[in-house]
Design a protein around this motif. Structure first.
Motif, short mmCIF file in Angstrom:
data_model
loop_
_atom_site.label_atom_id
_atom_site.label_comp_id
_atom_site.label_asym_id
_atom_site.label_seq_id
_atom_site.Cartn_x
_atom_site.Cartn_y
_atom_site.Cartn_z
N LEU A 1 89.01 97.41 8.02
CA LEU A 1 87.62 97.08 8.32
C LEU A 1 87.50 95.68 8.92
CD1 LEU A 1 85.81 98.51 5.15
CD2 LEU A 1 85.95 99.53 7.43
N VAL A 2 88.31 94.76 8.40
CA VAL A 2 88.30 93.40 8.94
C VAL A 2 88.87 93.40 10.35
CG1 VAL A 2 89.38 91.13 8.72
CG2 VAL A 2 88.37 92.23 6.71
N ALA B 1 83.80 75.93 0.55
CA ALA B 1 84.51 75.02 1.44
C ALA B 1 84.47 75.47 2.89
CB ALA B 1 85.96 74.87 0.99
N GLY B 2 83.98 76.70 3.13
CA GLY B 2 83.95 77.23 4.48
C GLY B 2 85.31 77.64 4.99
N ALA B 3 86.23 77.87 4.07
CA ALA B 3 87.61 78.18 4.46
C ALA B 3 87.87 79.67 4.61
CB ALA B 3 88.58 77.61 3.43
N HIS B 4 87.12 80.50 3.87
CA HIS B 4 87.37 81.94 3.87
C HIS B 4 86.08 82.72 3.68
CE1 HIS B 4 91.77 81.97 3.90
NE2 HIS B 4 91.74 80.97 3.04
N PHE B 5 86.12 83.96 4.14
CA PHE B 5 85.03 84.90 3.89
C PHE B 5 85.23 85.58 2.53
CE2 PHE B 5 85.44 84.93 8.60
CZ PHE B 5 84.15 84.50 8.93
N LEU B 6 84.16 86.23 2.07
CA LEU B 6 84.25 86.96 0.80
C LEU B 6 85.34 88.02 0.85
CD1 LEU B 6 83.16 87.66 -2.02
CD2 LEU B 6 81.50 89.17 -0.90
N SER B 7 85.46 88.74 1.94
CA SER B 7 86.49 89.79 2.05
C SER B 7 87.89 89.20 2.01
CB SER B 7 86.29 90.61 3.32
OG SER B 7 86.25 89.79 4.47
#
Length: 231
Positions: free
Chosen positions: A32-33, A188-194
């Motif tokens: 999906l990603v 931190a804006g480093a990763h998405f929830l998925s």
């Protein structure tokens, strides 16, 4: 033959079952990603904007986010928690094979996460007025994966060495640690929830599959009783 030992085929089957149970949802999420499934992309982007806006507007909270990012670095978790506990179990409790299982699982998890990043090749979140720079690909989160692995390995390592109360405490503290680490990656804006979801799936799932394959194994009879034992 040791009556507590489990046949290699039974251990292998058990490990494969555990691995498949985790691999299927992880592969679906990666697909999906990779294909930029719109509902998932929208959810991820909305959450990352809300999280980073909150961090940007609260300096003290931002300081906490920056600090947690440092103390939850994968190499910090391995050197400060994973390795010391493994060495204690090996040399302090003479459970050599159990310690080898822990080392192999942690190393394998790190490598698999790195390979999966290269396969999916997801870019890091792009946010307005970024307050931190994060290199490399985003899926899965290395922090989430390796923190989940180290925490789960440590809990399983010392599980037979402590009582019920300590076991519950370890599980609770471990769960809180992993959840805070995952939240930190968003704020931190480093990763998405998925990304962090995949990291926890991979970390906990790999460790569970590895442990399922290890549990019940007995090494050849040693000449020194202080080096035997896998539990």
């Amino acid at each position: 033959m040791d009556p507590a030992a489990v046949s290699p085929w039974r251990r292998l089957t058990r490990a494969v079952v555990y691995a498949v149970v985790v691999a299927v949802p992880l592969a679906m999420l990666a697909f999906l990603v990779r294909t930029k499934y719109d509902p998932l992309v929208t959810l991820d982007e909305n959450l990352i904007v809300a999280a980073t806006d909150y961090t940007r507007g609260h300096p003290r909270f931002r300081s906490f986010v920056d600090t947690w990012e440092l103390i939850s670095q994968p190499w910090v978790m391995f050197l400060v928690l994973g390795l010391p506990v493994t060495l204690y179990v090996w040399f302090g409790k003479h459970l050599r094979t159990r310690a080898w299982w822990a080392l192999a699982t942690m190393a394998a998890g790190w490598a698999i996460a790195a390979v999966l990043k290269l396969l999916v090749r997801r870019a890091r979140p792009e946010i307005e007025d970024p307050f931190a720079q994060h290199a490399g690909f985003s899926f899965p989160s290395g922090h989430a994966t390796n923190n989940a692995i180290v925490v789960t390995v440590v809990v399983l390592l010392i599980w037979p060495l402590v009582g019920t109360g300590i076991r519950r405490l370890l599980v609770g503290l471990g769960a809180v640690w992993v959840i805070v680490t995952c939240a930190d990656r968003l704020f931190a804006g480093a990763h998405f929830l998925s990304d962090v979801t995949a990291g926890v799936l991979l970390g906990c799932g790999l460790t569970a599959a590895s442990y399922a394959g290890y549990l019940g194994w007995r090494p050849p009879t040693p000449t020194d009783s202080t080096t035997e034992g896998s539990d």
